[in-house]
Motif scaffolding. Sequence first.
Motif, short mmCIF file in Angstrom:
data_model
loop_
_atom_site.label_atom_id
_atom_site.label_comp_id
_atom_site.label_asym_id
_atom_site.label_seq_id
_atom_site.Cartn_x
_atom_site.Cartn_y
_atom_site.Cartn_z
N CYS A 85 0.85 -1.18 0.00
CA CYS A 85 0.00 0.00 0.00
C CYS A 85 0.89 1.24 0.00
O CYS A 85 2.06 1.15 0.36
CB CYS A 85 -0.92 0.02 1.22
N PRO A 86 0.33 2.37 -0.36
CA PRO A 86 1.08 3.62 -0.17
C PRO A 86 1.33 3.83 1.32
O PRO A 86 0.47 3.51 2.15
CB PRO A 86 0.15 4.70 -0.73
N ILE A 87 2.50 4.33 1.68
CA ILE A 87 2.87 4.48 3.09
C ILE A 87 1.84 5.28 3.88
O ILE A 87 1.57 4.97 5.04
CB ILE A 87 4.28 5.09 3.24
N PRO A 135 6.52 -4.57 5.98
CA PRO A 135 5.55 -4.10 5.00
C PRO A 135 6.24 -3.46 3.80
O PRO A 135 7.29 -2.85 3.94
CB PRO A 135 4.71 -3.06 5.74
N VAL A 136 5.67 -3.64 2.64
CA VAL A 136 6.19 -3.02 1.43
C VAL A 136 5.17 -1.96 1.03
O VAL A 136 4.02 -2.26 0.78
CB VAL A 136 6.37 -4.05 0.30
N CYS A 137 5.59 -0.74 0.99
CA CYS A 137 4.68 0.35 0.64
C CYS A 137 5.18 1.10 -0.58
O CYS A 137 6.32 1.10 -0.89
CB CYS A 137 4.53 1.32 1.80
#
Length: 137
Positions: A85-87, A135-137
Amino acid sequence: MTGGARGLGAAHARRLVAEDAKVVIGDVLVKEGQALVEELGARNALFVELDVTSEVSWTAAVARTEEVYGKVTGLVNNAGLVHRCPIEELTEADYRRVIDVNEIGVFPAPRRGSATSSRRARRSPAARTGTRTSPVC
């Protein structure tokens, strides 16, 4: 095999069964896990619903494994998740879920590997596969 219902976990399960191993597929993805057991054959594989963040879930999964196959002789810690997701949309709950599954969920797994043979369980092989740990943002 934690996180064994699909992806890398399912590939590991297929390979182990091809090598004549008995495999227990533990996952929160019930339908996918049951479908994989159908593919692999009930003589070779067992599905147990397993949330790696839950002590109760681990206890039940180990008990069922030992009921069907006897003592646990190995463990592949494959469960993991990535939250993309976007941070600015990442919530604390999202972040904590990733950490709980990817980091906390694997820490005590070998300790939980066998309630009835804890001494042997500590010497049983355990592997951790390469799921991202943040998490990957």
